[in-house]
Structure formats: C-alpha cells, structure tokens
Design a protein around this motif. Structure first.
Motif, PDB file in Angstrom:
ATOM      1  N   LEU A  93       3.354  -3.044 -45.335  1.00  0.00           N
ATOM      2  CA  LEU A  93       4.260  -4.178 -45.532  1.00  0.00           C
ATOM      3  C   LEU A  93       3.764  -5.382 -44.725  1.00  0.00           C
ATOM      4  CD1 LEU A  93       7.870  -2.639 -45.263  1.00  0.00           C
ATOM      5  CD2 LEU A  93       6.750  -3.540 -47.300  1.00  0.00           C
ATOM      6  N   HIS A 107      -0.298   4.470 -38.394  1.00  0.00           N
ATOM      7  CA  HIS A 107      -0.989   3.448 -39.181  1.00  0.00           C
ATOM      8  C   HIS A 107      -1.870   2.600 -38.263  1.00  0.00           C
ATOM      9  CE1 HIS A 107       2.801   0.662 -38.812  1.00  0.00           C
ATOM     10  NE2 HIS A 107       2.313   0.977 -37.667  1.00  0.00           N
ATOM     11  N   ARG A 108      -2.641   1.704 -38.824  1.00  0.00           N
ATOM     12  CA  ARG A 108      -3.538   0.791 -38.077  1.00  0.00           C
ATOM     13  C   ARG A 108      -4.501   1.504 -37.157  1.00  0.00           C
ATOM     14  NH1 ARG A 108       0.642  -4.026 -36.564  1.00  0.00           N
ATOM     15  NH2 ARG A 108       1.515  -4.222 -38.636  1.00  0.00           N
ATOM     16  N   MET A 149       5.063   1.620 -45.596  1.00  0.00           N
ATOM     17  CA  MET A 149       5.553   1.069 -44.323  1.00  0.00           C
ATOM     18  C   MET A 149       4.443   0.357 -43.549  1.00  0.00           C
ATOM     19  SD  MET A 149       8.795   1.559 -43.475  1.00  0.00           S
ATOM     20  CE  MET A 149       9.039   1.936 -41.739  1.00  0.00           C
ATOM     21  N   GLY A 150       3.271   1.016 -43.512  1.00  0.00           N
ATOM     22  CA  GLY A 150       2.158   0.439 -42.757  1.00  0.00           C
ATOM     23  C   GLY A 150       1.640  -0.826 -43.408  1.00  0.00           C
ATOM     24  N   ALA A 163       9.857  -4.136 -42.555  1.00  0.00           N
ATOM     25  CA  ALA A 163       9.668  -2.803 -41.974  1.00  0.00           C
ATOM     26  C   ALA A 163      10.770  -2.534 -40.945  1.00  0.00           C
ATOM     27  CB  ALA A 163       8.287  -2.704 -41.318  1.00  0.00           C
ATOM     28  N   ARG A 164      11.125  -3.589 -40.203  1.00  0.00           N
ATOM     29  CA  ARG A 164      12.168  -3.475 -39.183  1.00  0.00           C
ATOM     30  C   ARG A 164      13.530  -3.172 -39.823  1.00  0.00           C
ATOM     31  NH1 ARG A 164      14.203  -5.387 -34.184  1.00  0.00           N
ATOM     32  NH2 ARG A 164      16.216  -6.293 -34.632  1.00  0.00           N
ATOM     33  N   ASP A 176       5.197  -8.210 -44.257  1.00  0.00           N
ATOM     34  CA  ASP A 176       6.303  -8.826 -43.542  1.00  0.00           C
ATOM     35  C   ASP A 176       6.952  -7.756 -42.660  1.00  0.00           C
ATOM     36  OD1 ASP A 176       8.576  -9.960 -42.672  1.00  0.00           O
ATOM     37  OD2 ASP A 176       9.351 -10.526 -44.655  1.00  0.00           O
ATOM     38  N   ARG A 177       6.735  -7.880 -41.339  1.00  0.00           N
ATOM     39  CA  ARG A 177       7.219  -6.815 -40.452  1.00  0.00           C
ATOM     40  C   ARG A 177       8.735  -6.819 -40.320  1.00  0.00           C
ATOM     41  NH1 ARG A 177       4.222  -3.320 -41.557  1.00  0.00           N
ATOM     42  NH2 ARG A 177       4.773  -2.021 -39.788  1.00  0.00           N
ATOM     43  N   THR A 178       9.405  -7.949 -40.680  1.00  0.00           N
ATOM     44  CA  THR A 178      10.868  -7.911 -40.618  1.00  0.00           C
ATOM     45  C   THR A 178      11.404  -6.956 -41.686  1.00  0.00           C
ATOM     46  OG1 THR A 178      11.118  -9.821 -42.053  1.00  0.00           O
ATOM     47  CG2 THR A 178      11.148 -10.248 -39.687  1.00  0.00           C
TER      48      THR A 178
END
Ligand SMILES: *Cc1c(COP(=O)(O)O)cnc(C)c1O
Length: 442
Positions: free
Chosen positions: A421, A369-370, A418-419, A427-428, A423-425
C-alpha cells in the motif's frame, strides 16, 4: 459489544480445568519446535524447574521490597550478574522490568530526564535511530513526547552511521542501535554510533532485548562479534530481555545503566500522596514475584556452562538452517546474520506463499515486508527439527514455483497487499480496524 453476564455460580475445579484445556486446544503447538518467535525454548528440564519456582513466588509482590526481601535480593543479584555479562563495571546499575517495551521506555525516559538537566535549552527533543529499531522505540517516543527520526540501513541491514550523523541536530538527545535487530538479526555498528554519541554529547541506548543473553555467550564461545555493550564507551544504557534468550516465561527483562547517576533519572517518586511516600524504580507498580525468581533461578540452575551449551546448540542450528536455505536456488538469506535470528526472501517465488504452505505443514514463521521475507528466531530446541524443516521448505518452494498471482492463498495476498500500500494511512486504518474487531466479544 454485547456484555456478558458473569456466571452466577462457580463450577467445579475439574470442570474448570476441562474448560481451560478445551480452550487451549486451539493454541499454537510450540512444544514440537515448529514455532519461530514468541517462545524461546531451551528444552531439557528447565520448564519443570521454572514451573516449581513460579509456584513458590506466585503471589508475592515486588512492589514492597520490605515485605518480600527475597525478591529484592534476587533482583539485585540478577542485575549485578547481567551487568557483568554486558561489560558493565562496578558502577553499573539496573532494574528488572516486565519486558523489552518497558525496558526501552525506562531508558528513553531516563535519557529525557538526563537531557532536561544536562541540556535544558532543548524544549522539543528528538532521537535518531535506524529504521530497523523495534516499534517499542516508536511507541516510547509517542508516549514520552519525543520526535523519532528514522535513518536508513546499509546493504547488510546495519545502521548507516553517516546518515545518523547527518540527521543529528541541535535538538537531538538520543541515538540508538540494536544487537541483534529483530527483522534481520544484525548487529548495528555500535562502536561508531558510540563515537557519534560522544562527539555530540548524546545518550546512546543499545537495544539488546533480543540478542543480549545469547551474544554474551556466543562471544565467550569465540565467535567474532562486533562490540555492542558497555565495552563501547558511548553506551549509557542497554535493554536485555530475559524472557527471550534467558528462556523463562514472559514478563521479564533487564534495563542497565553505566552508573547509578544515570539510573536515578529512571526512578519515580511522589511524596505528597495521602497514602504515604510512593517511590518505584520503573513503570509498574505491583510487580509479580514469579519473573524475578525465575530470572534468578535460570542463571543459577544453568550457570554459564549451561548457557554456553544452549548458545552453541542454537547457533549450530541457525547455521544449518541458513546453509540449507541458501542451497535452495530460489531463496536467499538477508544480510550475514551473526547470531540466531535471520530472515530469508526470494526474487523468484512469492515468499509469503511459501510461508502459508509452511503453515499448512505446521511451521509458524513471521511474515515481514521491506523486503518481503520470512523470519526465524532459532532456539536451542530447534536443533532437533532442522532436517524436517529443510525438507518441508524445499517442497514448499517447489509447490509455489508455478502458482499464479490470482491463485495465492488469502494470507499471502493480504500480506502482499499491506506491504505494497503506497499510502501508509490506509495501512494504518486497516490495522486499527483489525484491532477494533479483534478485541470484541464474538
Ligand atoms: C522483543 C523485542 C523488543 C520488545 O520487547 P517485548 O518484550 O516484546 O516488550 C524490543 N526490541 C527488540 C529488538 C526485540 O526483539
């Protein structure tokens, strides 16, 4: 997790092998050259040779160079050849490790110890690296108690050195760059990062885990590549994986230093153990003989001539793949990758869906992603599959063109989710739960 009783009695060797072959039947079929990443395939008879080499050293232990002097000699000779390839002078030194992660750990550990002696005033050290560094850097920072400061890359996906310069503070001890970066196959402007390192008395580690052993030969073939190794004055250490473009099985990497004084910071010595004085160069205690013997052997078996030929084959295949992909109007290649690793994306079709369709046709490409993209690590063995690959990707793009979002495959939908989301927490947490479930007997 339910425990599983160990078999009370052993089974015959034939039964054992039958069981193993049955298990292996579900593994990815990499020998047909349809996998990009994970395995780096030279082709030819190298695999058979390495098989024989491994068996010869299967049980030997590199922990004791006194008991197994052959391993010590092979490691020292291999490291000396590697240092030469990477522009090191007669003062250069290094070690073999189990992989890129260990090599990066060792270099960052050495840099931390160096800073403790050079700059004892710094109690909370930091490192400044572009976002494109491999997660092994984040992992090393996490384990070794360093703060990692991530800086952006330019439109060509190379480190923005001005942004790095601005991020350097009085606490910074390390700066880094990569040749070639895993996500986009680019070479960071190592010479300019080297200038920054020298101006501010920082340790510059270059991660050539992926690119080192192919760039050295592409350069000899006359490709116009920016400098990335000890030729750049500020570079103090380099990590270079043998189990990637050295074409041997996993468990082999090199970490190199400009001189032995710097390498001393890597070593670990404990003198008060009841079992005696314990001194090891790297993280591992016991070390398998196979990878050391295989590394030494691949250099001797192929020689510079063999490596040059393989580098040319892999680069030619990469250029043909990139040209073929660029010729598809819906697709574009990210940046201008100079070696044998690249990624491609699309503004018009869902690229993950293209990846999922390619998987149905037996092609394994990493999803990134990104920006959303598919990733290719090209081996010499891929030279033989360029045309079938391009045919399939043209068809996959055509098939995906009309697909509505609600009809995306599960895989494409999950990666997109996933990419995206914010809020990365989340995804974590998702990734932690995934791991918890994965490593559990079912
Ligand atoms: C593969 C890779 C690593 C990590 O190496 P491992 O052998 O997987 O531990 C680090 N950096 C880069 C650029 C890589 O491609």
């Amino acid at each position: 997790m339910p425990t599983m009783p160990m078999p009370e009695k052993g089974i015959s060797r034939d039964d054992l092998m039958a069981r193993l072959h049955a298990l292996k039947a579900h593994d990815a079929d990499w020998r047909r050259g349809r996998m990009f990443g994970l395995i780096y395939q030279a082709g030819g008879d190298l695999e058979e040779v390495i098989d024989e080499v491994y068996r010869l050293f299967l049980f030997e232990n590199g922990l004791s160079p006194m008991a197994f002097p052959s391993l010590l000699q092979m490691e020292n000779e291999f490291v000396a050849m590697a240092a030469g390839l990477m522009g090191g002078g007669p003062e250069a030194a290094g070690c073999m490790t189990a992989g890129g992660t260990e090599s990066i750990f060792m270099a960052i550990k050495a840099a931390r110890e160096w800073a403790r002696s050079e700059r004892p005033d710094i109690v909370d050290p930091e490192m400044v690296v572009p976002v494109t560094v491999h997660p092994a850097w984040n992992k090393a920072a996490h384990y070794l108690g360093l703060k990692i400061v991530l800086t952006p890359v330019d439109e060509d996906f190379r480190a923005d050195v001005e942004a790095m310069r601005e991020a350097v503070t009085d606490r910074t001890i390390i700066v880094g760059g990569t040749a070639v970066t895993y996500p986009h196959g680019m070479i960071d402007p190592i010479d300019r990062i080297g200038e920054l390192a020298r101006e501010r008395n920082l340790w510059l580690h270059v991660d050539a885990c992926l690119g080192g052993y192919i760039l050295a030969f592409l350069r000899r073939l006359g490709l116009d590549l920016p400098p990335f190794d000890f030729a750049v004055p500020g570079v103090k250490s380099l990590s270079v994986d043998i189990h990637k473009y050295g074409f041997i099985p996993k468990g082999a990497s090199t970490v190199l230093y400009r001189n032995e004084t710097l390498r001393r910071h890597q070593f670990f010595v404990y003198t008060d153990w009841p079992g005696g004085v314990y001194a090891t160069p790297s993280l591992s205690g016991a070390r398998p003989g196979g990878p050391i013997a295989a590394a030494w052997s691949v250099f001797h078996f192929l020689g510079e001539e063999g490596f040059l030929k393989l580098a040319r084959t892999a680069r030619d295949a990469t250029v043909r793949l990139m040209d073929g992909i660029r010729a598809i109007p819906e697709l574009y290649v990210l940046g201008r990758p100079p070696a044998t690793v690249f990624a491609f994306g699309s503004d018009q079709v869902n690229i993950f869906e293209v990846g999922a369709r390619m998987k149905e046709r037996g092609w394994h490409l990493d999803f990134q992603h990104r920006p959303a993209s598919l990733h290719m690590t090209v081996s010499p063995a891929h030279g033989a599959v360029v045309e079938p690959f391009l045919e399939d990707i043209r068809e996959a793009v055509r098939a995906v063109s009309g697909v509505k979002p609600e009809n995306l495959s599960q895989e494409a939908a999950m990666y997109g989710m996933m990419g995206g989301l914010p809020d990365r927490t989340m995804a974590r947490d998702f990734a932690l739960s995934f791991l918890t479930d994965l490593y559990r007997l079912k």
